[in-house]
Design a protein around this motif. Structure first.
Motif, PDB file in Angstrom:
ATOM      1  N   VAL A 162      -9.682 -32.537  17.263  1.00 10.28           N
ATOM      2  CA  VAL A 162     -10.899 -33.275  16.923  1.00 10.28           C
ATOM      3  C   VAL A 162     -11.882 -33.127  18.079  1.00 10.28           C
ATOM      4  N   PHE A 163     -13.117 -32.718  17.763  1.00 15.24           N
ATOM      5  CA  PHE A 163     -14.165 -32.531  18.756  1.00 15.24           C
ATOM      6  C   PHE A 163     -15.352 -33.411  18.376  1.00 15.24           C
ATOM      7  N   GLY A 164     -15.932 -34.075  19.357  1.00 14.20           N
ATOM      8  CA  GLY A 164     -17.174 -34.804  19.129  1.00 14.20           C
ATOM      9  C   GLY A 164     -18.341 -33.846  19.179  1.00 14.20           C
ATOM     10  N   MET A 165     -19.240 -33.907  18.197  1.00 11.35           N
ATOM     11  CA  MET A 165     -20.357 -32.978  18.175  1.00 11.35           C
ATOM     12  C   MET A 165     -21.316 -33.256  19.323  1.00 11.35           C
ATOM     13  N   GLY A 166     -21.378 -34.476  19.805  1.00 10.89           N
ATOM     14  CA  GLY A 166     -22.172 -34.753  21.000  1.00 10.89           C
ATOM     15  C   GLY A 166     -21.640 -33.992  22.199  1.00 10.89           C
ATOM     16  N   GLU A 167     -20.321 -33.999  22.368  1.00 11.23           N
ATOM     17  CA  GLU A 167     -19.714 -33.241  23.455  1.00 11.23           C
ATOM     18  C   GLU A 167     -19.934 -31.744  23.257  1.00 11.23           C
ATOM     19  N   VAL A 168     -19.899 -31.277  22.000  1.00  8.79           N
ATOM     20  CA  VAL A 168     -20.164 -29.869  21.732  1.00  8.79           C
ATOM     21  C   VAL A 168     -21.549 -29.485  22.217  1.00  8.79           C
ATOM     22  N   ARG A 169     -22.552 -30.307  21.886  1.00  5.21           N
ATOM     23  CA  ARG A 169     -23.923 -29.966  22.284  1.00  5.21           C
ATOM     24  C   ARG A 169     -24.107 -30.082  23.798  1.00  5.21           C
ATOM     25  N   ARG A 170     -23.399 -30.993  24.425  1.00  4.87           N
ATOM     26  CA  ARG A 170     -23.479 -31.069  25.892  1.00  4.87           C
ATOM     27  C   ARG A 170     -22.908 -29.796  26.525  1.00  4.87           C
ATOM     28  N   LYS A 171     -21.825 -29.264  25.938  1.00  6.47           N
ATOM     29  CA  LYS A 171     -21.250 -28.031  26.458  1.00  6.47           C
ATOM     30  C   LYS A 171     -22.189 -26.844  26.219  1.00  6.47           C
ATOM     31  N   ILE A 172     -22.920 -26.882  25.089  1.00  3.95           N
ATOM     32  CA  ILE A 172     -23.886 -25.813  24.828  1.00  3.95           C
ATOM     33  C   ILE A 172     -24.974 -25.822  25.896  1.00  3.95           C
ATOM     34  N   VAL A 173     -25.485 -27.009  26.190  1.00  2.00           N
ATOM     35  CA  VAL A 173     -26.506 -27.120  27.228  1.00  2.00           C
ATOM     36  C   VAL A 173     -25.958 -26.660  28.569  1.00  2.00           C
ATOM     37  N   ALA A 174     -24.697 -27.020  28.858  1.00  4.23           N
ATOM     38  CA  ALA A 174     -24.096 -26.615  30.132  1.00  4.23           C
ATOM     39  C   ALA A 174     -24.009 -25.094  30.230  1.00  4.23           C
ATOM     40  N   ASN A 175     -23.684 -24.416  29.128  1.00  2.99           N
ATOM     41  CA  ASN A 175     -23.622 -22.964  29.154  1.00  2.99           C
ATOM     42  C   ASN A 175     -25.004 -22.342  29.343  1.00  2.99           C
ATOM     43  N   VAL A 176     -26.030 -22.935  28.714  1.00  2.25           N
ATOM     44  CA  VAL A 176     -27.395 -22.428  28.902  1.00  2.25           C
ATOM     45  C   VAL A 176     -27.820 -22.585  30.355  1.00  2.25           C
ATOM     46  N   ARG A 177     -27.531 -23.741  30.919  1.00  2.00           N
ATOM     47  CA  ARG A 177     -27.905 -23.964  32.326  1.00  2.00           C
ATOM     48  C   ARG A 177     -27.125 -23.016  33.236  1.00  2.00           C
ATOM     49  N   LEU A 178     -25.870 -22.743  32.879  1.00  2.00           N
ATOM     50  CA  LEU A 178     -25.092 -21.804  33.678  1.00  2.00           C
ATOM     51  C   LEU A 178     -25.749 -20.429  33.684  1.00  2.00           C
ATOM     52  N   CYS A 179     -26.265 -20.014  32.523  1.00  2.00           N
ATOM     53  CA  CYS A 179     -26.948 -18.734  32.442  1.00  2.00           C
ATOM     54  C   CYS A 179     -28.238 -18.763  33.263  1.00  2.00           C
ATOM     55  N   ARG A 180     -28.936 -19.880  33.219  1.00  2.00           N
ATOM     56  CA  ARG A 180     -30.192 -19.998  33.968  1.00  2.00           C
ATOM     57  C   ARG A 180     -29.952 -20.071  35.468  1.00  2.00           C
ATOM     58  N   MET A 181     -28.715 -20.287  35.865  1.00  2.00           N
ATOM     59  CA  MET A 181     -28.378 -20.238  37.287  1.00  2.00           C
ATOM     60  C   MET A 181     -28.027 -18.816  37.717  1.00  2.00           C
TER      61      MET A 181
END
Length: 1928
Positions: free
Chosen positions: A358-377
């Motif tokens: 079971v995954f929370g979709m809020g946590e999913v979107r937070r991980k998506i943002v984290a991956n985008v920020r990782l790329c921007r770093m």
């Protein structure tokens, strides 16, 4: 009125539901429908997708669209395929634009969506796998009306190719496609679609099909086009995402599902991992922003389901999102309604175990943002361009944007990051895990509190779980798996959905659509079951007293509908008071938990006469109501005095009883004594003086009231207390412990004292106390008067009585009464009545013992007898006086018996002496007993005063002796005891099984001395059976943990006796085979049992078991250690009747009793490989003689006895025929007749009592098993003397007439005699032929059974990994270059030439490129074939070299073959003899076809057909080696070939030897023949040791030495002991070395071991010497001219002295026997080869279809022509070659005898392919005659094989190319292709001018400059030459 109708309908529904439940209907209301695929469809699964809209189901299937009602009735069935299509054709599919060959293709539904635009009719969108995955629309109300969107040129608004726009879905059966409808960037609905790349075989068309795209759903002309298209001068920009072109064919993404959440759309995928640390597939979630115009917001991130232990479930299989219910929201700390959860199922890499995460979709979107920020770093690990076309390259960017902006990439274009491949995963722990199960689908639902998941599995069932949190879940309703099983044969489809009301779940499997309710509430009958089921839908509707969903309960308030924990059930917690007297009416208060408010209730008591109801009133904690007056209802209480009555609460609102509890009514009057009345929890009082138990004791005498121990206030205000006397302790009763013992003497009055408690005082006018003694035998009551001394003492006077005694004393019951027959509780007090005279029995010592030690009896010895003491002192005693001794001295002792009267001299024997006056007490005899002069120590515990002495004798100091017994200094000379010396000398038998149970007899002397003898074997007890006698004792051996000799010891009375013996334990017997396994019901048929260690059992017995009932045992007789015969037991009469009534066969399980060996009693469990099932048949019928008086005249040489069912379960050996005293030799037995040869002279007759009878005709008796048939009498023919007849003639005629008549009569008699003799000879010959045929048949059966056993042993450990298949390279070399061990293609590339003017390397490269030109290669082949010097061998070589070159490009080789084959067909048709095509290898194409088939069918051989070929080869080899094989001539006794049949007129006696072989430290058991040569024996030993090993991996027999273990003597085929006679030398055999059965032998390696020849590359062909069995034997010079022989000399003739030589045809029956033995294996192989199933390679169907099309094209109407082509191409060209040469496929040895047998099998296969009938005669070859009866059956198999293939769907070019690509991938580049090109170039060099002429004459070749290109090749290879043309 409406409300009444509603309630009426509701009530009817309840009644119907109850009826269904009572009738056991499915409580889930499961409905199923089977949707069968159309005829000819092969694609599976059949059902693909499902959509629910307006309570209607739409099913997308293969070639079909179904519309179903809510009840699954089929409303519409629309065909969508198959369609004429090709995967290589682009869009649109109409017209003649596509030049590729089309075929009918199944249309697999890939997309099924319902689009419901506002204000318009709903539209069903379907996309299939045909026409490049294009889509179409249909009206939902009329599926037959559809519009196809394959692209119309005139309506195109885009410059993109049609297939780039409208090729939407995947166009192959197994590739994934996921589509759903969600908002687009303009807010309108668009279709999100993702599909797996399928361009591996049609790259040009599929290369631009995007992986993910959004498509328009309107307007009509633009539907399915890209949602956004941006024209550009350079490229078109669309709303799509593609995989990078460079990795598109290998980076295949599998799309699982898609969904929307918030303003975002998602796809769930599995895809290859690009991480070296994790090579397995991974799961990913793809994120897309719905406002994104060009899908640049693409971000994927890993979706990880991982346990705390680190186990990763890496493959997602299904997923859904849902708004969680309250409980899951709370545990995951989510805001209500603000966040969804994703529930997904996963499986591990092995796909055996699964999990739910079971995954929370809020946590999913937070991980998506984290991956985008990782790329921007600037982290390059998140680069999207790794596999995404146009993906980002991560760079450092320090701009700060919000999470919302990053989720949609709404940032300035110059700094944008698009399409990121995330590496930070979103991780969850499994909430549930499943082993050996794959979860395939999921559907989600919620109730008020619970989040529910329905999960489908690969086993076809549904699992129901409640998700408690993100780390835990609970599965419920597991007890009803049958109701939740949809289709056990297939998995549940991903499209599992709930209806709009969430009441029904719709599921789909391969062919089954099912509807079932989500809940199962109705089956729960009480609140506890309802809530404990943990069904989140179910709750207890309190007032309706039923389990329902919330909506089905009227007014489902919180106190009227309970769910959740069991504690929420309504319960009557307490009833106060809990009981009531039956004589009063009281008010009770009920404390009820969770009682609903706002309604009225009544109390209902369930009385015997019916329910009794009373209105209830509320109080603070529940209800109160009055009890009924149960005395009015005749309630029965019984002895218990109370009854539990169910008290229920009725709701006046629903009229139902909804909660209940037991309430107790009691009746004090049921208690008849004080203690039961007062020792309970009821309010009862005991009135002592009234002798009653009362609820109200107000009328009782207050001095005698005793109150109940646990009395409570039950509302009775008139209750009397009783002055504190409470409980049974105040009851009057006798104290038995203080009163007893009480002794009452015979004929004497006596006063006794009774102790007790609470004896009541005597009241005026009340009777006093009295006693009664009850004697039962004979019945007698003795009454006495009693006086109460105080409350604890009573004295009673027992009057004088004369009693009847059986013994000296007996007991009697004592009872005390007072008042009006009121009994005092007596606690079973008894008195003892006795007689001193009877007790003493005239024994003075015993009387004095009683006088001293049993004082209460008051007995005394007086007047010469034992008397009551007062009688001794009473001079007035009137009884007669008897002899009295002086001083009352007792008489001397008297010993009456001694036991035992002997014992071992070591002493220790317990001796028992019985008699009279043997002392008064122990001290009298303590040291006063001796036996034979040896003191005997008395045992105190076993001494009985005066009557018995038990003492232990001491050891004899003088050994064996006898002596008297002395007691109390009195010597008893008549009583003697003997000291003996026991010993053991012998044991029989001296061996047994280690499980014990053997009955052994130990013999010796004086083994019955003393009390007991004990036997031990190695300190374990051997249980004694029966009594030991003087010379023997029998015992049963104990089990042992080991085998070997163990010590037997014996002891008597604890003393070891002389002698020690040994007993040997053997391994327990085992059973290997039982035959035959048929018997008649009467039993008695001898069956042969093969096993081990039978001789260690003395009397084995056999029994049978049928339905747990065991038969009687029958005794077996042992032949040797491995064989025994057992008669079958007789079947019981009960089973016999059953068999007579039933047509079924009766089977019984065989078991054996072998001492204590338990394993052989249950053969089916402990020996599963043994056929232990005995089949019983009705007893045979033997008919009586039909002649008068049942007397049959015997005139011939054979007696025929008729019957019925004679050989069903018997052979001739089981039949005995007696004629009088002698036996009639049974020669043959058939079903209806017994043939036997009677004695030549008439035997004497035997009467029934065994006395010889004087009757002329002896009686004929037939015995079959246990049955005996007396069928009549046999009268031998007694011819009349010829002289009587002549005398009669002489007396009636004259002398001349006499001579004439005499001559005539003599002639007549001679003719008649000769005629009868001819008839008898013919009959005898016919019987002999029948017997011969029967014997051959039986020999075949027996040989087949033995071969089956051997083959079973051989193949038990044989699987695909153990079959010695050659690798693909070795197989290819064997097929292409048969018989060769070396070839240039196995060598490294040739060395470069040093001539600088020549460039062979460049030339060979150009030559290879030139061969890639199809036109050049075809011209080259055709030119070569036209040359007369181009031999058949050259053609074969060229075809083989071409296959070496193109084995990794089978598609190109196939194109060449198709063209050449078409030319060959045309040529054969023009020749007017088309049948001759492919008959012989006379062209390159014919050899090329054989090579092509061989390579294409390799995988088929390995996976399927090869197994039966290998088993056939092994069966032939095992069978021929069962008999002798001549090592020199290679002829064998068992053969299918007449040419290889061993012919010897000398009778060859052969014995099978079982040898124990030691090889490299391990021991093996091997079977050989004593006539085998040493080399043959070594080969058989190696076959056993290296069973199923590759032949090249085992040593050569010549490299090993064979020695006898005991002598160390080396055995050779020839040595100095070899006998040489008259120039002939016979090879040494095992018999020559006198090798015996079970001999120990050793195989050792030669010191100078030879190695096998190998090929230059050292690996491919290490087969060694071909035909090792035919290797020549080395000779020295002195032996030149010596002829070697083994079994048969050349032209051997045993009748050298003259006489007739027997015809060789007499041995042809061995051919029949061998054929009959091997026939099953031959049939199995032919059947496997001629079987059409899914494993058959598509190349066969493709080839046969090409031939059918050619026949149709050339108008060939003769079916035999195509039949012959197919036979010649596949069956004769490929299979016959493989049958003859299994060593091409397997690394095996093919001996000459096996080769000859395989040739016969191959010839039979060839004959089966012929369509013409061959007449067979006596001169026909034996191999054709051998299978003459079977060939018609095989021909039918061939015809069916061809017709079945013809009926299959056509193989598309795409499928064919896919299979050919798989074959190409099997090539590993092992062969040196450069060398193959050099070999091929040699032919070009040889025919240079002819090839150039052909190229120049061909216009197309000239246009392509092929002559010039060839010239360049020749120049590079040869260098410039004046004889060659200069090419520019």
């Amino acid at each position: 009125m409406e409300r009444k109708c509603f309630w009426l309908i509701w009530l009817c529904g309840l009644v119907l539901l109850g009826a269904k439940l009572l009738n056991g209907e499915n409580v889930y209301s499961k409905i199923e429908v089977n949707l069968l695929p159309p005829l000819g469809s092969r694609t599976t699964p059949f059902l693909n997708h499902m959509v629910i809209h307006n309570n209607l189901l739409y099913i997308g299937a293969v070639n079909r669209i179904f519309k179903l009602s809510f009840d699954l009735a089929v409303l519409a069935n629309v065909s969508t395929g198959p369609q004429n299509d090709s995967a290589l054709c682009d869009l649109p599919p109409t017209g003649d634009r596509c030049m590729h060959e089309k075929s009918l293709r199944d249309n697999v539904n890939k997309v099924l969506l319902m689009h419901d635009p506002r204000g318009k009719h709903p539209i069903l969108i379907t996309c299939g796998s045909i026409f490049q995955g294009a889509c179409e629309t249909r009206f939902s109300n009329n599926l037959h009306v559809n519009r196809k969107y394959y692209g119309q040129l005139e309506s195109m608004t885009s410059d993109l190719p049609l297939q780039d726009v409208y090729a939407i879905a995947a166009d192959t059966e197994n590739s994934s496609t996921v589509a759903y409808i969600a908002p687009g960037n303009r807010g309108n609905d668009v279709m999100y679609i993702a599909s797996t790349y399928t361009g591996s075989n049609n790259r040009l068309i599929r290369q631009n099909i995007p992986a993910i795209s959004t498509r328009k759903l309107g307007p009509r002309d633009e539907i399915f086009s890209y949602n956004n298209i941006e024209p550009s001068p350079i490229s078109q920009r669309t709303s799509s995402v593609s995989i990078k072109e460079s990795i598109r064919t290998t980076f295949l993404v599998n799309y699982i599902t898609g969904f929307t959440s918030g303003n975002y759309s998602y796809f769930v995928t599995t895809q290859p991992s690009q991480s070296k640390e994790s090579p397995n597939a991974i799961s990913k979630l793809i994120h897309l922003c719905q406002q994104d115009e060009w899908l640049t917001s693409y971000v994927d991130l890993p979706l990880v389901c991982k346990t705390e232990r680190g186990k990763v479930y890496n493959k997602v299989t299904s997923a859904r999102v849902i708004q969680p219910a309250r409980r899951l929201q709370k545990t995951m700390m989510l805001q209500p309604g603000a966040e969804e959860v994703l529930v997904a199922t996963f499986t591990d890499n092995g796909e055996n175990n699964s999990a739910v995460c079971v995954f929370g979709m809020g946590e999913v979107r937070r991980k998506i943002v984290a991956n985008v920020r990782l790329c921007r770093m600037g982290n390059s690990s998140a680069n999207g361009n790794k596999y995404i076309e146009g993906g980002s390259e991560c760079r450092l960017n320090d701009n700060m944007e919000s999470d919302e902006a990053l989720l949609c990439f709404q940032i300035p274009r110059k700094n944008s990051f698009s399409r990121i491949a995330g590496i930070l995963p979103v991780t969850a722990q499994p909430v549930l895990e499943y082993k050996n199960t794959t979860l395939t689908s999921i559907a989600l639902s919620t109730t008020t509190d619970f989040t529910v998941a329905f999960i489908g599995t690969n086993h076809g069932d549904i699992k129901k779980i409640v998700i408690n949190s993100n780390v835990s879940a609970t599965e419920y309703d597991q007890d009803h798996r049958t109701d939740l099983t949809i289709d056990q044969r297939s998995s549940i489809n991903k499209d599992m959905q709930l209806d709009s009301s969430n009441q029904y779940l719709f599921t789909m499997s391969d062919k089954v659509v099912s509807r079932l309710r989500v809940e199962n509430c109705q089956r729960h009958s009480n609140c506890y079951d309802c809530l404990s089921s943990q069904d989140p839908y179910c709750g207890w509707c309190t007032l309706e007293n039923r389990c329902t969903v919330r909506g089905a309960c009227s007014n489902p308030d919180i106190d009227r509908w309970a769910n959740g924990q069991v504690g929420n059930c309504i319960t009557i917690m307490d009833i106060s008071p809990p009981s009531a007297s039956a004589s009063v009416v009281i008010k009770v208060h009920l404390s009820i938990l969770k009682l609903p408010r706002m309604t009225n209730y009544s109390c209902v008591f369930a009385l015997d006469t019916g329910p009794w109801s009373v209105p209830a009133e509320r109080w603070s904690y529940g209800l109160t109501c009055q009890t009924p007056n149960v005395t009015n209802f005749r309630l029965l209480f019984g002895e218990a005095g109370h009854r539990d009555i169910k008290l229920s609460i009725n709701s006046t609102e629903t009229g139902k009883l909804f909660v209940s509890k037991n309430f107790t009514f009691y009746n004090c009057g049921a208690f008849k004594s004080c203690s039961p009345c007062t020792d309970n929890r009821w309010s009862c009082d005991w009135c002592v003086y009234e002798n009653k138990c009362l609820f109200n004791s107000g009328n009782c005498d207050a001095r005698g009231i005793i109150v109940s121990r646990n009395e409570t206030d039950d509302g009775n205000s008139t209750k009397y207390s009783g002055d504190g006397r409470r409980g049974p302790n105040h009851c009057p009763r006798i104290d038995r412990n203080k009163t007893e013992p009480v002794y009452i003497p015979n004929q004497r009055a006596k006063a006794i004292t009774i102790h007790g408690f609470n004896f009541p005082e005597h009241l005026p006018r009340m009777q006093g106390y009295r006693s009664e003694i009850y004697i039962t035998d004979p019945p007698l009551i003795v009454r006495g008067s009693c006086d109460r001394l105080d409350s604890e003492l009573i004295r009673c006077n027992i009057p004088q009585m004369t009693y009847t005694f059986k013994t000296g004393k007996f007991k009697a019951d004592l009872r005390i009464f007072f008042g009006d027959n009121t009994e005092v509780e007596n606690d079973s007090t008894q008195v003892t009545i006795y007689s001193c005279t009877r007790l003493g029995n005239g024994d003075c010592s015993y009387c004095k013992y009683m006088q001293n030690y049993e004082i209460l009896l008051d007995c005394k010895w007086c007047h010469g007898t034992c008397e009551y003491r007062k009688f001794c002192n009473d001079s007035q005693d009137p009884r007669p006086k008897i002899w009295r001794s002086s001083g009352d001295t007792c008489p001397p002792p008297d010993i009456q018996s001694i036991s035992p009267n002997n014992g071992p001299k070591m002493g220790g024997t317990r001796v028992t002496l019985t008699g009279l006056n043997l002392g008064t007490e122990y001290k009298d005899i303590q040291n006063n007993v001796s036996i034979a002069g040896v003191p005997c120590r008395p045992i105190r515990q076993q001494y009985q005063p005066s009557q018995r002495i038990v003492c232990v004798v001491g050891a004899s100091e003088r050994g064996d002796k006898s002596g008297h017994v002395t007691v109390l200094n009195y010597v008893f000379s008549k009583i003697k005891f003997h000291y003996l010396s026991p010993s053991i000398e012998k044991v029989t038998p001296a061996h047994g099984p280690k499980s014990g149970g053997s009955v052994i007899t130990i013999k010796g002397l004086h083994l019955n001395a003393g009390n007991s003898i004990s036997i031990t074997i190695n300190n374990r007890t051997c249980a004694i059976t029966g009594q030991a006698n003087q010379k023997s004792v029998i015992c049963t051996t104990p089990p042992s943990v080991q085998t070997g000799d163990e010590m037997i010891r014996a002891s008597i009375d604890g003393n070891d006796i002389y002698g020690s013996l040994m007993f040997r334990y053997y391994d327990d017997p085992t059973i290997k085979s039982i035959s035959p396994v048929r018997s008649f019901l009467s039993g008695g048929r001898n069956i042969t049992v093969i096993g081990t260690n039978f001789t260690c059992i003395q009397t084995p017995q056999m029994f049978t078991t049928v339905e747990s009932q065991r038969s009687r045992e029958s005794n077996c007789y042992i032949l040797n250690s491995t064989m025994m015969k057992c008669p079958t037991p007789q079947m019981s009469d009960k089973k016999l009747e059953r068999l007579r009534r039933s047509t079924k066969k009766l089977y019984a399980q065989i078991g054996f009793i072998m001492d204590n060996v338990m394993a052989v009693q249950n053969l089916s469990h402990n020996f599963p490989g043994v056929d232990s099932s005995l089949e019983y048949f009705p007893d045979p019928e033997v008919f009586n003689f039909t002649e008068q008086g049942r007397v049959k005249e015997f005139k011939g040489e054979v007696l025929i006895i008729r019957g019925q069912g004679l050989n069903v379960a018997a052979t001739k050996e089981d039949v005995t025929v007696m004629i009088g005293q002698k036996m009639c030799n049974v020669t043959n037995l058939v079903e209806n007749e017994i043939y036997c040869t009677p004695p030549t002279t008439q035997p004497q007759n035997i009467q029934s009592n065994g006395v010889v009878s004087n009757s002329n005709a002896p009686q004929v008796i037939v015995k079959i098993g246990n049955r005996e048939y007396q069928i009549g009498f046999l009268a031998y023919e007694t011819p009349s003397p010829e002289e009587d007849m002549l005398a009669y003639i002489i007396g009636g005629v004259a002398a001349i007439v006499f001579v004439i008549i005499l001559a005539f009569i003599a002639f007549t008699c001679f003719y008649h005699r000769q005629k009868n003799r001819s008839k008898r000879e013919f009959r005898k010959m016919q019987i002999q032929l029948d017997s011969l045929e029967s014997n051959v048949r039986n020999e075949c059966r027996q040989a087949f059974a033995e071969l089956q056993t051997d083959m079973t042993d051989l193949t038990n450990d044989l699987d695909a990994s153990k079959k010695p298949f050659y690798s693909f390279e070795s197989y290819t070399f064997n097929v292409l270059f048969p018989g060769m061990l070396d070839h240039v293609i196995l060598h490294p590339p040739m060395q470069k030439n040093g001539n600088i003017d020549r460039h062979p390397d460049i030339g060979i490269v150009h030559f290879n490129q030139l061969l890639q030109n199809k036109h050049f290669l075809l011209l080259l082949i055709r030119t070569l074939e036209r040359q007369k010097s181009f031999s058949i061998r050259d053609k074969s070589n060229v075809a083989s070299l071409l296959m070496i070159l193109y084995q990794n490009n089978m598609e190109y080789a196939t194109e060449i073959l198709k063209t050449l084959l078409a030319d060959l067909i045309e040529k054969s048709v023009d020749s007017r003899h088309p049948k001759l095509m492919l008959r012989r290898t006379e062209s390159v194409v014919e050899k090329l076809l054989a090579n092509w088939l061989s390579l294409c069918l390799y995988k088929y051989l390995v996976d399927s057909a090869g197994s039966s070929l290998y088993i056939l080869y092994k069966a032939i080899k095992v069978q021929v080696e069962k008999g002798p094989i001549d090592h020199v001539t290679c002829d064998a006794r068992y053969s299918l070939s007449e040419d290889r049949l061993l012919r010897t007129e000398c009778k060859l006696e052969v014995e099978m030897l079982n040898l124990n072989i030691e090889y490299e430290g391990k021991r093996y058991k091997c079977r050989v023949l004593d006539c085998d040569t040493i080399t043959q024996a070594k080969e058989k030993m190696l076959d056993t040791i290296f069973r199923n090993y590759a032949y090249s991996q085992r040593p050569l027999a010549a490299d090993l030495d064979l020695e006898l273990s005991n002598s160390g003597r080396m055995m050779l085929d020839e040595d100095n002991t070899t006998i040489k006679v008259e120039g002939w030398k016979q090879l040494n055999t095992l018999q020559h070395y006198k090798v015996l059965d079970h001999s120990e032998m050793v195989l050792t390696h030669h010191q100078n071991c030879r190695t096998m020849p190998r090929s230059p590359n050292g690996s491919v062909h290490s087969m060694g010497f071909p035909h090792r069995d035919a290797a020549p034997i080395a000779r020295n010079e002195t032996e030149v001219g010596t002829k070697i022989w083994h079994l048969v000399k050349q032209h051997d003739d045993c009748n050298n002295g003259g006489g007739l030589k027997m015809s060789s045809e007499i041995y042809l029956t061995r051919l029949l026997a061998t054929k009959g033995t091997l026939k099953q294996y031959i049939d199995d192989f032919f059947e496997m080869v001629l079987k059409v199933d899914s494993s058959m390679p598509p190349v066969i169907k493709y080839l046969f279809d090409m031939m059918d099309h050619a026949a149709h094209r050339y108008n060939i109407t003769d079916p035999d022509v195509v039949h012959t082509w197919k036979c010649n191409s596949l069956l004769l060209r490929f299979w016959v070659n493989i049958i003859k040469n299994p060593n091409f496929v397997y690394d095996i040895q093919k001996p000459s005898i096996v080769d000859s047998c395989l040739s016969v099998v191959a010839q039979t296969f060839m004959d089966s392919c012929s369509t013409s009938e061959h007449r067979l005669g006596k001169d026909s070859p034996s191999n054709k005659l051998l299978f003459a009866k079977d060939i018609p059956k095989y021909r039918k198999w061939v015809e069916k094989y061809f017709s079945d293939i013809q009926a299959l769907p056509s193989v598309s070019d795409q499928d064919l190319n896919a299979y050919l690509a798989e074959v190409s991938r099997m090539s590993t580049g092992h062969f040196t292709k450069e060398n193959a090109l050099y070999e091929l170039y040699n032919y070009v060099q040889k025919y240079n001018n002819e090839i150039n002429e052909s190229l120049e004459m061909d216009g197309f070749a000239s246009a392509q400059q092929l002559p010039a290109k060839l010239g360049h090749v020749i120049t590079a290879m040869e260098g410039p030459s004046q004889y060659t043309r200069d090419y520019v």
